[in-house]
Design a protein around this motif. Sequence first.
Motif, PDB file in Angstrom:
ATOM      1  N   ALA A 143     -12.806 -28.208  34.255  1.00 50.24           N
ATOM      2  CA  ALA A 143     -13.834 -28.435  33.236  1.00 50.24           C
ATOM      3  C   ALA A 143     -14.844 -29.491  33.692  1.00 50.24           C
ATOM      4  O   ALA A 143     -16.054 -29.338  33.503  1.00 50.24           O
ATOM      5  N   LYS A 144     -14.341 -30.549  34.313  1.00 51.55           N
ATOM      6  CA  LYS A 144     -15.230 -31.616  34.797  1.00 51.55           C
ATOM      7  C   LYS A 144     -16.212 -31.071  35.834  1.00 51.55           C
ATOM      8  O   LYS A 144     -17.405 -31.394  35.807  1.00 51.55           O
ATOM      9  N   CYS A 145     -15.707 -30.232  36.736  1.00 53.98           N
ATOM     10  CA  CYS A 145     -16.571 -29.637  37.768  1.00 53.98           C
ATOM     11  C   CYS A 145     -17.601 -28.689  37.157  1.00 53.98           C
ATOM     12  O   CYS A 145     -18.781 -28.706  37.536  1.00 53.98           O
ATOM     13  N   LEU A 146     -17.158 -27.850  36.228  1.00 55.23           N
ATOM     14  CA  LEU A 146     -18.077 -26.921  35.567  1.00 55.23           C
ATOM     15  C   LEU A 146     -19.204 -27.682  34.873  1.00 55.23           C
ATOM     16  O   LEU A 146     -20.376 -27.289  34.931  1.00 55.23           O
ATOM     17  N   ASN A 147     -18.842 -28.776  34.221  1.00 51.90           N
ATOM     18  CA  ASN A 147     -19.834 -29.601  33.533  1.00 51.90           C
ATOM     19  C   ASN A 147     -20.851 -30.171  34.526  1.00 51.90           C
ATOM     20  O   ASN A 147     -22.063 -30.118  34.292  1.00 51.90           O
ATOM     21  N   ALA A 148     -20.342 -30.695  35.643  1.00 55.00           N
ATOM     22  CA  ALA A 148     -21.228 -31.305  36.637  1.00 55.00           C
ATOM     23  C   ALA A 148     -22.158 -30.271  37.264  1.00 55.00           C
ATOM     24  O   ALA A 148     -23.356 -30.537  37.473  1.00 55.00           O
ATOM     25  N   LEU A 170     -17.235 -25.414  27.983  1.00 52.45           N
ATOM     26  CA  LEU A 170     -17.005 -25.590  26.544  1.00 52.45           C
ATOM     27  C   LEU A 170     -15.776 -24.801  26.080  1.00 52.45           C
ATOM     28  O   LEU A 170     -14.949 -25.315  25.311  1.00 52.45           O
ATOM     29  N   ILE A 171     -15.637 -23.572  26.550  1.00 54.74           N
ATOM     30  CA  ILE A 171     -14.475 -22.744  26.199  1.00 54.74           C
ATOM     31  C   ILE A 171     -13.186 -23.411  26.673  1.00 54.74           C
ATOM     32  O   ILE A 171     -12.198 -23.496  25.931  1.00 54.74           O
ATOM     33  N   LEU A 172     -13.204 -23.892  27.907  1.00 50.79           N
ATOM     34  CA  LEU A 172     -12.008 -24.515  28.483  1.00 50.79           C
ATOM     35  C   LEU A 172     -11.637 -25.793  27.748  1.00 50.79           C
ATOM     36  O   LEU A 172     -10.465 -26.036  27.437  1.00 50.79           O
ATOM     37  N   ARG A 173     -12.631 -26.619  27.441  1.00 46.56           N
ATOM     38  CA  ARG A 173     -12.350 -27.871  26.744  1.00 46.56           C
ATOM     39  C   ARG A 173     -11.892 -27.623  25.305  1.00 46.56           C
ATOM     40  O   ARG A 173     -11.121 -28.411  24.756  1.00 46.56           O
ATOM     41  N   THR A 174     -12.352 -26.543  24.706  1.00 52.97           N
ATOM     42  CA  THR A 174     -11.860 -26.163  23.376  1.00 52.97           C
ATOM     43  C   THR A 174     -10.381 -25.792  23.459  1.00 52.97           C
ATOM     44  O   THR A 174      -9.568 -26.215  22.612  1.00 52.97           O
ATOM     45  N   ARG A 177      -8.339 -28.819  23.808  1.00 51.59           N
ATOM     46  CA  ARG A 177      -8.508 -29.757  22.685  1.00 51.59           C
ATOM     47  C   ARG A 177      -8.932 -31.140  23.190  1.00 51.59           C
ATOM     48  O   ARG A 177      -8.485 -32.186  22.692  1.00 51.59           O
ATOM     49  N   ASP A 178      -9.792 -31.104  24.186  1.00 48.37           N
ATOM     50  CA  ASP A 178     -10.324 -32.315  24.798  1.00 48.37           C
ATOM     51  C   ASP A 178     -11.558 -32.747  24.017  1.00 48.37           C
ATOM     52  O   ASP A 178     -12.674 -32.334  24.304  1.00 48.37           O
ATOM     53  N   ARG A 179     -11.361 -33.602  23.024  1.00 52.74           N
ATOM     54  CA  ARG A 179     -12.448 -33.934  22.110  1.00 52.74           C
ATOM     55  C   ARG A 179     -13.557 -34.740  22.789  1.00 52.74           C
ATOM     56  O   ARG A 179     -14.744 -34.519  22.536  1.00 52.74           O
ATOM     57  N   VAL A 180     -13.179 -35.674  23.645  1.00 55.72           N
ATOM     58  CA  VAL A 180     -14.204 -36.435  24.370  1.00 55.72           C
ATOM     59  C   VAL A 180     -15.004 -35.492  25.269  1.00 55.72           C
ATOM     60  O   VAL A 180     -16.239 -35.527  25.301  1.00 55.72           O
TER      61      VAL A 180
END
Length: 232
Positions: A143-148, A170-174, A177-180
Amino acid sequence: WSRESDSLWGIWKDESKADTVRLEAIQEIAGSIYLRTNPDTAFYFAQIQLDFARKKSLYKYQASALEIQCLSKRHQGDPTSALNYANQSLKINDKIGNKSGTATTLYAIGGIYHDQENFDKASFYYNKSLEISREISDKYAIAKCLNAIGYLHDDHGQYEKAIEYHEECLILRTELRDRVGLSWSYNNLARVYYHQKKYEKAVSLYKKSISIKTKLREFTLSETQGNLGMTY
């Protein structure tokens, strides 16, 4: 310095505890407490970690200390030193087969080149990090890589690509349940729509980000509020 710092420092100073427990404590002080707010101090504590890890031949903690020093130098605007520490960390992680550490360091190198607006190198290192993170099924790192990568495409006006990566993140973080992480994904996706002048979509997503950050008392709340203000 806080109660949490006192507690962690107490663990570090307690020689009856296992070496790895002590190193985790000093790493937490350097990387989690000081890195964002006081990179000089983070570098100092990372050096303590590095010296002790070398003395005990604990290579994983040597690599993580060097990565913190890399990030410290990056935050201080010294990319040459940052890359030097990153490459030292990378060599150790490769030597011991620590794929998680390798992925993290590659991500850090991508960030350095992103700061320098070197799209090709930033993209290369972010994608190498993403490839390894997928290989070891580290969803938070993915998720961190996708965001970057999404942010990188946004910076270079490749908005459809940016949306693609941010939506996957966004799908992965949902799922996680990674709220931050979600608060940042909403913020960064809104940023793309802002650049496309799709202001209603941007406003909606900034509001979602603000709602989460307000509940979490996230220290970056004011940044997203400023983004919403600019959109209006």
